[in-house]
Design a protein around this motif. Structure first.
Motif, PDB file in Angstrom:
ATOM      1  N   GLN A 190       1.458  -1.490   0.252  1.00 33.38           N
ATOM      2  CA  GLN A 190      -0.018  -0.191   0.042  1.00 33.38           C
ATOM      3  C   GLN A 190       1.271   1.359   0.145  1.00 33.38           C
ATOM      4  O   GLN A 190      -0.160   2.215  -0.062  1.00 33.38           O
ATOM      5  N   HIS A 191       2.447   1.451   0.376  1.00 33.16           N
ATOM      6  CA  HIS A 191       2.854   2.233   0.469  1.00 33.16           C
ATOM      7  C   HIS A 191       4.023   2.064  -0.799  1.00 33.16           C
ATOM      8  O   HIS A 191       4.889   3.165  -0.950  1.00 33.16           O
ATOM      9  N   ASN A 192       3.393   1.398  -1.777  1.00 32.42           N
ATOM     10  CA  ASN A 192       4.228   1.620  -2.843  1.00 32.42           C
ATOM     11  C   ASN A 192       6.006   0.918  -2.745  1.00 32.42           C
ATOM     12  O   ASN A 192       7.447   1.295  -2.833  1.00 32.42           O
ATOM     13  N   ILE A 193       5.931   0.114  -2.057  1.00 32.21           N
ATOM     14  CA  ILE A 193       7.488  -0.242  -1.502  1.00 32.21           C
ATOM     15  C   ILE A 193       7.067  -1.744  -1.823  1.00 32.21           C
ATOM     16  O   ILE A 193       6.450  -2.844  -1.635  1.00 32.21           O
ATOM     17  N   TYR A 194       8.541  -2.214  -2.683  1.00 33.36           N
ATOM     18  CA  TYR A 194       8.905  -3.700  -2.939  1.00 33.36           C
ATOM     19  C   TYR A 194       9.455  -4.464  -2.200  1.00 33.36           C
ATOM     20  O   TYR A 194      10.040  -3.642  -1.828  1.00 33.36           O
ATOM     21  N   VAL A 195       9.022  -5.650  -1.618  1.00 35.69           N
ATOM     22  CA  VAL A 195       9.808  -6.684  -0.602  1.00 35.69           C
ATOM     23  C   VAL A 195      10.074  -7.977  -1.973  1.00 35.69           C
ATOM     24  O   VAL A 195       8.741  -8.814  -1.424  1.00 35.69           O
ATOM     25  N   ASN A 196      11.343  -8.212  -2.056  1.00 37.39           N
ATOM     26  CA  ASN A 196      11.710  -9.422  -2.292  1.00 37.39           C
ATOM     27  C   ASN A 196      12.849 -10.325  -1.871  1.00 37.39           C
ATOM     28  O   ASN A 196      13.794  -9.566  -0.801  1.00 37.39           O
ATOM     29  N   ALA A 197      12.943 -11.253  -1.657  1.00 37.21           N
ATOM     30  CA  ALA A 197      14.836 -12.295  -1.867  1.00 37.21           C
ATOM     31  C   ALA A 197      14.914 -12.936  -2.261  1.00 37.21           C
ATOM     32  O   ALA A 197      14.505 -13.733  -3.194  1.00 37.21           O
ATOM     33  N   ILE A 198      16.496 -12.594  -2.144  1.00 39.90           N
ATOM     34  CA  ILE A 198      17.093 -13.741  -3.083  1.00 39.90           C
ATOM     35  C   ILE A 198      17.562 -14.826  -2.127  1.00 39.90           C
ATOM     36  O   ILE A 198      18.134 -14.791  -0.674  1.00 39.90           O
ATOM     37  N   ALA A 199      17.482 -15.999  -2.243  1.00 35.89           N
ATOM     38  CA  ALA A 199      18.194 -17.322  -1.295  1.00 35.89           C
ATOM     39  C   ALA A 199      19.386 -17.746  -2.334  1.00 35.89           C
ATOM     40  O   ALA A 199      18.921 -18.534  -3.736  1.00 35.89           O
ATOM     41  N   PRO A 200      20.241 -18.032  -1.828  1.00 36.01           N
ATOM     42  CA  PRO A 200      21.983 -18.238  -3.190  1.00 36.01           C
ATOM     43  C   PRO A 200      22.057 -19.252  -2.313  1.00 36.01           C
ATOM     44  O   PRO A 200      21.808 -19.725  -1.329  1.00 36.01           O
ATOM     45  N   GLY A 201      22.595 -19.992  -3.625  1.00 35.68           N
ATOM     46  CA  GLY A 201      23.232 -21.503  -3.023  1.00 35.68           C
ATOM     47  C   GLY A 201      24.162 -21.151  -2.239  1.00 35.68           C
ATOM     48  O   GLY A 201      24.992 -20.416  -1.909  1.00 35.68           O
ATOM     49  N   PHE A 202      25.268 -22.515  -2.588  1.00 38.48           N
ATOM     50  CA  PHE A 202      26.347 -21.940  -2.014  1.00 38.48           C
ATOM     51  C   PHE A 202      27.646 -21.042  -2.816  1.00 38.48           C
ATOM     52  O   PHE A 202      27.589 -20.994  -4.076  1.00 38.48           O
ATOM     53  N   PHE A 203      27.934 -19.984  -2.454  1.00 42.12           N
ATOM     54  CA  PHE A 203      29.432 -18.987  -3.162  1.00 42.12           C
ATOM     55  C   PHE A 203      30.005 -19.383  -2.247  1.00 42.12           C
ATOM     56  O   PHE A 203      30.467 -19.109  -0.303  1.00 42.12           O
ATOM     57  N   SER A 246      11.326  -4.957 -11.819  1.00 49.82           N
ATOM     58  CA  SER A 246      10.368  -5.901 -10.592  1.00 49.82           C
ATOM     59  C   SER A 246       9.148  -5.028 -10.851  1.00 49.82           C
ATOM     60  O   SER A 246       8.775  -5.465  -9.110  1.00 49.82           O
ATOM     61  N   ASP A 247       8.513  -4.316 -10.903  1.00 44.91           N
ATOM     62  CA  ASP A 247       7.633  -2.885 -10.553  1.00 44.91           C
ATOM     63  C   ASP A 247       6.725  -3.469 -10.582  1.00 44.91           C
ATOM     64  O   ASP A 247       5.651  -3.410 -10.488  1.00 44.91           O
ATOM     65  N   PHE A 248       6.697  -5.568 -10.802  1.00 45.43           N
ATOM     66  CA  PHE A 248       5.368  -5.794 -10.864  1.00 45.43           C
ATOM     67  C   PHE A 248       5.311  -6.793 -10.043  1.00 45.43           C
ATOM     68  O   PHE A 248       4.902  -8.147 -10.147  1.00 45.43           O
ATOM     69  N   VAL A 249       6.617  -7.221  -8.827  1.00 39.98           N
ATOM     70  CA  VAL A 249       7.205  -8.471  -8.915  1.00 39.98           C
ATOM     71  C   VAL A 249       7.119  -7.768  -7.324  1.00 39.98           C
ATOM     72  O   VAL A 249       7.703  -7.375  -7.052  1.00 39.98           O
ATOM     73  N   THR A 250       6.567  -8.587  -6.035  1.00 43.90           N
ATOM     74  CA  THR A 250       6.915  -8.011  -4.643  1.00 43.90           C
ATOM     75  C   THR A 250       6.723  -9.590  -4.324  1.00 43.90           C
ATOM     76  O   THR A 250       6.150 -10.355  -4.586  1.00 43.90           O
ATOM     77  N   GLY A 251       6.943  -9.883  -2.658  1.00 40.92           N
ATOM     78  CA  GLY A 251       6.700 -11.223  -1.989  1.00 40.92           C
ATOM     79  C   GLY A 251       7.325 -12.767  -2.166  1.00 40.92           C
ATOM     80  O   GLY A 251       6.989 -13.168  -1.904  1.00 40.92           O
ATOM     81  N   GLN A 252       8.082 -11.908  -3.733  1.00 44.10           N
ATOM     82  CA  GLN A 252       9.123 -13.268  -3.681  1.00 44.10           C
ATOM     83  C   GLN A 252       9.822 -13.569  -3.186  1.00 44.10           C
ATOM     84  O   GLN A 252      11.065 -12.864  -3.142  1.00 44.10           O
ATOM     85  N   VAL A 253      10.768 -15.064  -3.308  1.00 43.89           N
ATOM     86  CA  VAL A 253      12.300 -15.509  -2.569  1.00 43.89           C
ATOM     87  C   VAL A 253      12.010 -15.710  -4.289  1.00 43.89           C
ATOM     88  O   VAL A 253      11.925 -17.112  -4.740  1.00 43.89           O
ATOM     89  N   LEU A 254      13.410 -15.793  -4.337  1.00 46.52           N
ATOM     90  CA  LEU A 254      14.556 -15.677  -5.934  1.00 46.52           C
ATOM     91  C   LEU A 254      15.062 -16.797  -5.741  1.00 46.52           C
ATOM     92  O   LEU A 254      16.439 -16.571  -5.086  1.00 46.52           O
ATOM     93  N   SER A 255      15.638 -18.260  -6.106  1.00 44.80           N
ATOM     94  CA  SER A 255      17.081 -19.419  -5.492  1.00 44.80           C
ATOM     95  C   SER A 255      17.912 -19.100  -6.402  1.00 44.80           C
ATOM     96  O   SER A 255      17.499 -18.800  -8.154  1.00 44.80           O
ATOM     97  N   VAL A 256      18.752 -18.635  -6.227  1.00 41.34           N
ATOM     98  CA  VAL A 256      20.248 -18.402  -7.289  1.00 41.34           C
ATOM     99  C   VAL A 256      20.872 -19.534  -6.823  1.00 41.34           C
ATOM    100  O   VAL A 256      21.942 -19.477  -6.418  1.00 41.34           O
ATOM    101  N   ASP A 257      21.148 -20.361  -7.285  1.00 33.32           N
ATOM    102  CA  ASP A 257      21.559 -21.349  -6.797  1.00 33.32           C
ATOM    103  C   ASP A 257      21.552 -23.119  -7.995  1.00 33.32           C
ATOM    104  O   ASP A 257      22.267 -24.320  -7.203  1.00 33.32           O
ATOM    105  N   GLY A 258      21.890 -22.337  -8.533  1.00 34.68           N
ATOM    106  CA  GLY A 258      22.190 -23.997  -9.751  1.00 34.68           C
ATOM    107  C   GLY A 258      21.562 -25.209  -9.851  1.00 34.68           C
ATOM    108  O   GLY A 258      21.709 -25.812 -10.336  1.00 34.68           O
ATOM    109  N   GLY A 259      20.474 -24.548  -9.652  1.00 33.78           N
ATOM    110  CA  GLY A 259      19.182 -25.872  -9.278  1.00 33.78           C
ATOM    111  C   GLY A 259      19.325 -27.143  -8.190  1.00 33.78           C
ATOM    112  O   GLY A 259      18.837 -27.148  -7.993  1.00 33.78           O
ATOM    113  N   SER A 260      19.483 -25.846  -7.291  1.00 30.14           N
ATOM    114  CA  SER A 260      20.089 -26.600  -6.369  1.00 30.14           C
ATOM    115  C   SER A 260      19.147 -27.749  -5.292  1.00 30.14           C
ATOM    116  O   SER A 260      19.351 -28.533  -4.460  1.00 30.14           O
ATOM    117  N   THR A 261      17.996 -26.515  -5.038  1.00 28.97           N
ATOM    118  CA  THR A 261      16.622 -26.467  -4.625  1.00 28.97           C
ATOM    119  C   THR A 261      16.121 -27.199  -5.259  1.00 28.97           C
ATOM    120  O   THR A 261      14.356 -27.726  -4.921  1.00 28.97           O
TER     121      THR A 261
END
Length: 262
Positions: A190-203, A246-261
């Motif tokens: 409602q405040h025009n604030i976007y909240v997303n997450a990145i879930a890295p694998g092993f780095f 990403s202006d139509f993307v919020t509340g998402q968790v993006l795995s950046v893990d090479g497919g490990s999950t």
């Protein structure tokens, strides 16, 4: 956000925005700071180790010609967080992008995990994320815009066997960060604030060096892409979530893990 997109450059444009990155003096936080700075974004980085943050800020300023500054901050301490956020806003005028990257871990089997180890990990990874987000969010609500990117973990998506990762406090805290992301996205849309997450694998980071030294080849062999993350692998996702792309993307968790999950 929600500006008219006329070109590919506009889609990922964060020129003259201000990003505040916790744990930004090294590792994944520094990599994110670098891709933002190379895109014309001004950078504030903080951690408990001021010297690392100041060195990173000097590097970013000298390399990319943007404004950058390092701050000492213990994100477990509410007054320290308030003071640091106040300083960043005073120095830069505003915060457009927040990256909650500071993290801690404690390796031990569940039956041997000391209470203070468990509490330390949750205090940094979860409570620290809450405290920083709360303070920065007040300013974002006032300006009616903001991009928040929380750094979770593949360990918060998939339960690893104990011979690969035995750190239940870490994995639990990161799963909580993922839900914090979704819940906050619903509250602050409602405040025009976007909240997303990145879930890295092993780095390869300071936090993972012991695991990778012992189990690196095994981890690579079990990864669908056959490798672990490198210094470039997280940058695209971080830029996507910070930009108009990403202006139509919020509340998402993006795995950046090479497919490990998978």
């Amino acid at each position: 956000m929600n500006e008219e997109i006329k070109s590919q450059a506009d889609l990922f444009n964060i020129d003259n925005k201000v990003a505040f990155i916790t744990g930004g003096g090294r590792g994944l936080g520094r990599q994110i700071a670098e891709i933002y700075a190379s895109s014309g974004c001004h950078i504030a980085v903080c951690s408990r180790k001021l010297e690392q943050c100041e060195e990173t800020a000097r590097y970013l300023e000298n390399t990319f010609g943007i404004k950058a500054k390092g701050y000492a901050c213990n994100i477990q301490n509410e007054e320290d967080v308030k003071d640091t956020v106040e300083k960043v806003i005073s120095d830069f005028g505003q915060i457009d992008i927040l990256v909650n990257n500071s993290g801690a871990t404690w390796g031990a089997s569940v039956e041997d995990m000391p209470l203070d180890g468990w509490q330390k990990v949750l205090n940094v990874n979860l409570t620290g994320t809450f405290l920083v987000t709360k303070e920065v969010g007040k300013q974002m609500i006032a300006q009616r815009s903001g991009k928040i990117i929380n750094i979770g973990s593949a360990a918060g998506v998939k339960a690893e066997p104990p011979e690969v990762l035995n750190a239940i406090g870490y994995s639990t805290s990161k799963a909580a960060v993922h839900h914090f992301t979704r819940d906050l996205a619903r509250k602050w849309a409602q405040h025009n604030i976007y909240v997303n997450a990145i879930a890295p694998g092993f780095f390869p980071t300071t936090m993972t060096k012991h695991v990778l030294a012992d189990k690196g080849e095994e981890i690579k062999n079990h990864n669908p892409l056959g490798r672990i993350g490198d210094d470039q692998a997280l940058k695209g996702a971080a830029l996507f979530f910070a930009s108009p792309a990403s202006d139509f993307v919020t509340g998402q968790v993006l795995s950046v893990d090479g497919g490990s999950t998978l």
